[in-house]
Design an enzyme around this catalytic site. Structure first.
Site, short mmCIF file in Angstrom:
data_model
loop_
_atom_site.label_atom_id
_atom_site.label_comp_id
_atom_site.label_asym_id
_atom_site.label_seq_id
_atom_site.Cartn_x
_atom_site.Cartn_y
_atom_site.Cartn_z
N ASP A 1 0.86 -1.18 0.00
CA ASP A 1 0.00 0.00 0.00
C ASP A 1 0.90 1.23 0.00
O ASP A 1 1.47 1.60 1.02
CB ASP A 1 -0.91 0.02 1.24
CG ASP A 1 -2.02 -1.05 1.17
OD1 ASP A 1 -1.86 -2.02 0.41
OD2 ASP A 1 -3.02 -0.90 1.89
N LYS A 39 -6.84 3.39 -3.47
CA LYS A 39 -7.25 3.38 -2.07
C LYS A 39 -7.41 4.82 -1.61
O LYS A 39 -6.66 5.69 -2.01
CB LYS A 39 -6.18 2.63 -1.25
CG LYS A 39 -6.37 2.64 0.24
CD LYS A 39 -5.28 1.78 0.93
CE LYS A 39 -5.27 1.97 2.43
NZ LYS A 39 -4.17 1.24 3.10
N LYS A 43 -10.24 0.25 -2.60
CA LYS A 43 -10.15 0.06 -1.15
C LYS A 43 -10.43 1.37 -0.42
O LYS A 43 -9.56 2.24 -0.35
CB LYS A 43 -8.76 -0.47 -0.77
CG LYS A 43 -8.57 -0.66 0.75
CD LYS A 43 -7.20 -1.25 1.09
CE LYS A 43 -6.99 -1.27 2.60
NZ LYS A 43 -5.64 -1.73 2.96
#
Lengths: 304, 281, 483
Positions: A141, A204, A240
């Site tokens: 991430d 995300k 996400k």
């Protein structure tokens, strides 16, 4: 990998976003009502989409180990619930997590690239990615350089994502836009388009470290970006939302929105994740409530 | 009027020009004492139709003209009229107005124009609103001109009465077709004032005609958006109301006399438009 | 996996409960504060199932006379003498009571009219309450609404309302009429009388003096008798342009004031620089809100040619997600067509559209077997000359045309006898205002559509009506103004 990189998108190629229109549309998903079997399957789906997360300075081997057990077996005695999709930790904790989830389907995600601010030279940020991958992370991430984005250096964002993707090797790359710092939906949309063109596997919303985290409308903007990208290129990208999704009701609203914008094809942990730390138990309590008909108490659910 | 001067030919006023009636018809106008004054053109249905075409052509441009410009033009009409007041006093005198009454009538007409010149950039603020809606929208309502307005002026030959009927609709950005009394010579002279005052061609068209012949045409014409009918005739009013239904024309009924000064007469020939726009980034 | 499973794309049924109140089997007329019987009765049914819900009285000339008499008496003896601030208090109280019984009104509206519960719950009922609340405050402030003029009430007001927003239209009509000091005789539409009758119950609870509002049910003849009654001072009508014109003729020579809210054929104009996803949502709200039974519906879509295929594709995709079905289900987006008659009209116009060469597209999926239903529909390749472009369909049917320049869009948009509403979608502010100024319509939505608020005047240009409702501009419809 190279084949997944698309040309740098021009600013004007991203459509304008109207704030009130987006917020109105997002509100409309909240009016959807899930009952009975549809609610149950959505709750279980939500559990399977969890990236169970701990990202604290105080994270220790013990803490991460316990959290991983919860991810493997969210509701002891009920194998139909879970496991969670992944655990999400700092790079230092990756090896601990990898061991703790051994022989389960739970994947290990690591935040990297000088999470949460990203304020470091690209060289060191990429080194961090390689380190985490080397420790066994299945997913990375990354954060984008919001400062540079806000300065108008859009191409630098495109390039740093391409570089990260390369550093990831086989690991999946989630690109955190930190929407709470980009502030406008126009920015979020353009940043999404850049990230997807640069090869992101997921986009995300947030690090969870700034006051404004995931919201339904910002997620809607990103889902529409994914939809348009898919329409244009045929490539699926995951989503996400992270931070601020603390109860089951809200999680289900995200899923309703996901299904209505991107369709049932995206209803899998492969293409959608919740980044959350406290959502798990509320989902579990709702599942139990659906089964038993009784409202639940926190005393009956493990806190790991 | 005068034995030594040149007698004037009174015609119609359409599209900024002074044509005779296409029908070739005239009405003899005599003074109160029976002396021949002029042959007034008697407008036909076709003259009316041509006037509507001219007004429609001019309507959009006049509606778009700035309020400041409209104000200056109305004031200019007052200036020019004031400069020619003697002529109008004479014309009204010939039609039976006493010298004093004629002078007062012209002075009132000038005053009305000055008064309404000052309204061109103010009535909007008076009749607009910003509406505090409950959602995140900027919401406002503003008057816009009705478009093409027919004015059926009071029957009396009073110039002030004519101006009181024309000015509010004109300053509100409408293009007009005006029906003056058949023998209203001063109305045609007033058209000459309009021409000298930078009123764009077609914005005001002025007909002298037999009322019973043209009033139904005014209220039935599908391209006329609104009509001011100054009338005390119960049947005329009722028929006009009935006939106006065909295109749901805005019909403003008023007694057959001068209209009192009021911005609400401007509002009679405005449509309120409400606009919504989201507030966001 | 069952079809209701979330992963299969389903929602399990989520019906709104209706066990906390009752709809009576019989309703009489509400005249002079009393429930009054009539010689004849008629049935009102649920358009989603065809089942009869209730039987209501059919007001004839005799009952119309009684109602006008009661309104006159209430006007002369009570309402015109009451201090304005007291009038306002009744309206505030009505707003509150309506909020309290909101769920009951929403469910009743949905059962009687076929609209989705989501809309009656989130739009119709809250807006109706808001209208009473807004106008309550005007009652003692009218002198400020008309600078330089004197203002007073008109007297007895006759109001005839349509079936598409039964409660909301009743509120739009009754609230300003009462605030301005008039008394009312209201006739709800034949197919949707129930919420107005429940409103009468609520007026009773609010202690509104007898005769201040009278509710009489019936069909067209009842409305006509009411409108033509000589002791009525003002007529307010919402409905079709044809009936509006008839009413205009009937008040000719009577000195009655009147306001008309009539049909429309709104243009919704989408430019290539618009926020496209939001625009698509706006198109959907514009035409499919309330099954398209909306006078201001965005029934003509003008898409800039450069984005036409993209917009149509997005629109079709969005239309696939619209849920058509049981109006009482909380997830339903599109409910039942209000009556068999209306369904027939929609079907015949759609047939005409196909015959004239426009290209029809409908969302996939079935419709319930019982009741009146029509699928969300769009037509491409439409031309100005097509009937589906010219005539008000009043159903979930969108006619799409393309344009190249702003001028072309404006001239086509304005090329209609109607002028109720319009929409513009562009990200460029100056262009938005150029277009909103140029549209000949009373309500223009820029980058939004079908928004309503009691403080915002609503009403049309040209054959879409005369007068405004709501806001400061709506007050003049119910006041005698001397200047």
């Amino acid at each position: 990998m190279k084949s997944e990189v698309f040309p740098f998108p021009a600013r004007r190629d991203s459509p304008a976003i109207d704030q009130s229109g987006v917020e109105e549309r997002a509100q409309r998903f909240c009016a959807r009502s899930l009952k009975k079997e549809s609610k149950m399957s959505a709750l279980k789906l939500a559990v399977s989409m969890l990236d169970v997360t701990t990202l604290e300075g105080a994270d220790s081997v013990g803490k991460v180990h316990q959290m991983c057990q919860k991810a493997r077996q969210p509701l002891p005695g009920d194998p139909s619930v879970g496991p969670a999709a992944a655990v999400c930790v700092y790079p230092r904790m990756v090896s601990t997590a990898v061991k703790a989830v051994e022989k389960s389907k739970v994947r290990v995600a690591a935040v990297a690239t000088q999470f949460p601010s990203g304020q470091m030279r690209l060289k060191e940020r990429l080194a961090e990615v390689r380190y985490a991958v080397g420790e066994g992370a299945d997913e990375i991430d990354m954060v984008i350089s919001r400062g540079q984005f806000l300065q108008g250096e859009y191409r630098a964002i495109y390039e740093e994502i391409i570089a990260c993707k390369e550093a990831c090797g086989k690991a999946h790359l989630k690109v955190i836009l930190e929407t709470g710092e980009l502030m406008t939906y126009d920015h979020v949309r353009y940043a999404s388009d850049i990230a997807m063109a640069a090869g992101a596997d997921f986009i995300k919303t947030s690090t969870g470290k700034v006051p404004i985290a995931a919201t339904l409308p910002v997620t809607l903007v990103m889902l529409q970006a994914i939809e348009d990208f898919h329409e244009r290129t045929g490539r699926m990208v995951g989503m996400k939302p992270a931070g601020g999704i603390s109860n089951a009701k809200l999680a289900l609203q995200y899923l309703v929105m996901l299904r209505e914008i991107l369709g049932t094809k995206w209803l899998t942990p492969k293409w959608f994740r919740f980044g959350a730390s406290s959502l798990t138990n509320d989902l579990l309590m709702q599942i139990r409530k659906q089964e038993s008909g009784h409202y639940q108490s926190g005393d009956y659910f493990t806190q790991d | 009027m005068s034995t030594s001067g040149i007698p004037k030919t009174y015609k119609l006023f359409i599209a900024g020009k002074f044509p005779r009636s296409e029908s070739g018809r005239i009405t003899e106008v005599r003074s109160a004492q029976g002396e021949f004054l002029a042959n007034a053109s008697r407008a036909s249905r076709k003259d009316f139709r041509n006037s509507v075409v001219a007004a429609r052509k001019a309507a959009a441009g006049w509606a778009k003209a700035s309020s400041y410009l409209k104000g200056q033009i109305l004031y200019r009409i007052a200036e020019v009229l004031d400069g020619r007041s003697e002529q109008f006093v004479k014309e009204l005198g010939a039609r039976g107005f006493s010298q004093k009454k004629a002078e007062a009538d012209v002075a009132e007409a000038v005053d009305l124009l000055v008064h309404y010149a000052g309204w061109t950039d103010k009535y909007q603020a008076l009749f607009s609103s910003v509406n505090p809606v409950a959602s995140a929208h900027f919401n406002f309502s503003v008057p816009q001109p009705s478009g093409l307005v027919g004015i059926i002026a009071p029957r009396s030959g009073s110039l002030a009465a004519l101006v009181s009927a024309i000015a509010p609709a004109l300053l509100g950005g409408n293009a007009l077709v005006v029906l003056a009394a058949q023998d209203a010579l001063s109305a045609i002279s007033f058209a000459e004032v309009l021409v000298s005052s930078d009123v764009p061609a077609g914005v005001v068209n002025l007909l002298t005609a037999q009322r019973a012949e043209l009033v139904p045409e005014f209220v039935k014409h599908m391209d006329v958006n609104a009509v001011l009918l100054c009338s005390d005739d119960v049947d005329e009013r009722k028929n006009a109301e009935w006939q106006s239904a065909e295109n749901l024309k805005r019909l403003s009924l008023h007694p057959d006399r001068a209209l009192a000064r009021s911005p609400y007469h401007i509002l009679d020939f405005q449509e309120i438009k409400t606009t919504w726009h989201p507030i966001g980034v | 996996m069952s079809a209701n499973d979330f992963l299969a794309g389903g929602f399990a049924p989520a019906p709104e409960s209706s066990d906390h109140f009752t709809i009576k089997k019989n309703y009489d007329l509400y005249i002079g504060g009393k429930w009054t019987q009539a010689a004849k009765r008629f049935q009102t049914s649920n358009p989603a199932t065809g089942e009869v819900i209730s039987e209501v009285a059919l007001a004839g000339t005799k009952e119309v006379n009684l109602a006008v008499k009661a309104a006159r008496k209430a006007y002369d003896e009570v309402w015109s003498k009451m201090p304005a601030s007291e009038r306002g208090k009744y309206l505030f109280r009505i707003a509150r009571l309506l909020q309290e019984r909101a769920r009951e009104f929403a469910v009743t509206e949905t059962i009687d009219g076929g609209k989705p519960i989501r809309e009656s719950r989130d739009v119709d009922v809250p807006l109706a309450a808001a209208h009473f609340f807004y106008h309550a405050g005007w009652a003692d402030k009218l002198e400020y609404a008309f600078p330089g003029a004197k203002v007073g009430p008109l007297g007895v007001v006759a109001q005839v309302i349509p079936w598409n927003f039964p409660l909301l239209m009743a509120a739009w009509k009754i609230a300003p009429a009462l605030a301005c000091g008039n008394t009312v005789v209201l006739k709800p539409a034949e197919t949707t009388p129930l919420t107005a009758l429940k409103l009468a119950e609520l007026f009773d609870d609010a202690g509104l003096p007898p005769g201040v509002v009278n509710i009489i049910t019936g069909a067209g003849e009842t409305g006509q008798a009411l409108v033509e009654h000589p002791d009525v001072n003002k007529v307010a009508f919402t409905g079709s342009t044809a009936v509006g014109k008839a009413i205009r003729r009937s008040v000719a020579g009577t000195g009655k004031k009147f306001t008309l809210e009539l049909g429309g054929k709104a243009a919704n104009i989408i430019f290539e620089d618009a926020a496209l996803n939001e625009a698509v949502e706006g198109i959907v709200n514009g035409i499919f809100f309330n099954q398209g039974h909306v006078c201001c519906a965005g029934s003509r879509l003008f898409v800039q040619e450069s984005i036409a295929s993209q917009v149509i594709k997005k629109l079709q995709k969005r239309m696939q997600t619209l849920i058509v079905g049981n109006p009482l289900d909380k997830n339903t987006d599109i409910g039942a067509i209000n009556s068999a008659e209306q369904l027939q009209r929609i079907k015949s116009l759609v047939k005409a559209g196909q015959a004239e060469g426009a290209c029809l597209w409908q969302a996939a999926g079935g419709l319930p077997r019982k009741g009146n239903w029509f699928k969300p529909t769009l037509f491409t390749d439409c031309a100005q000359s097509h009937r589906i472009v010219q005539e008000e369909i009043f159903g979930p049917v969108l006619a799409i045309q393309t344009f190249r320049t702003p001028q072309e869009a404006l001239s086509k948009a304005n090329n209609t006898p109607y002028g109720l509403s319009g929409g513009v979608w562009t990200d460029k502010g100056s262009k938005a205002f150029k277009m909103t100024t140029g549209l000949n319509a009373g309500v223009v939505w820029a980058n939004t559509f079908n928004k309503f608020d009691p403080s915002s005047p609503f009403g049309g240009f040209k054959e879409s009506g005369i007068g405004r409702e709501g806001g400061i501009h709506g007050l003049s419809a119910y006041c005698q103004i001397s200047h």
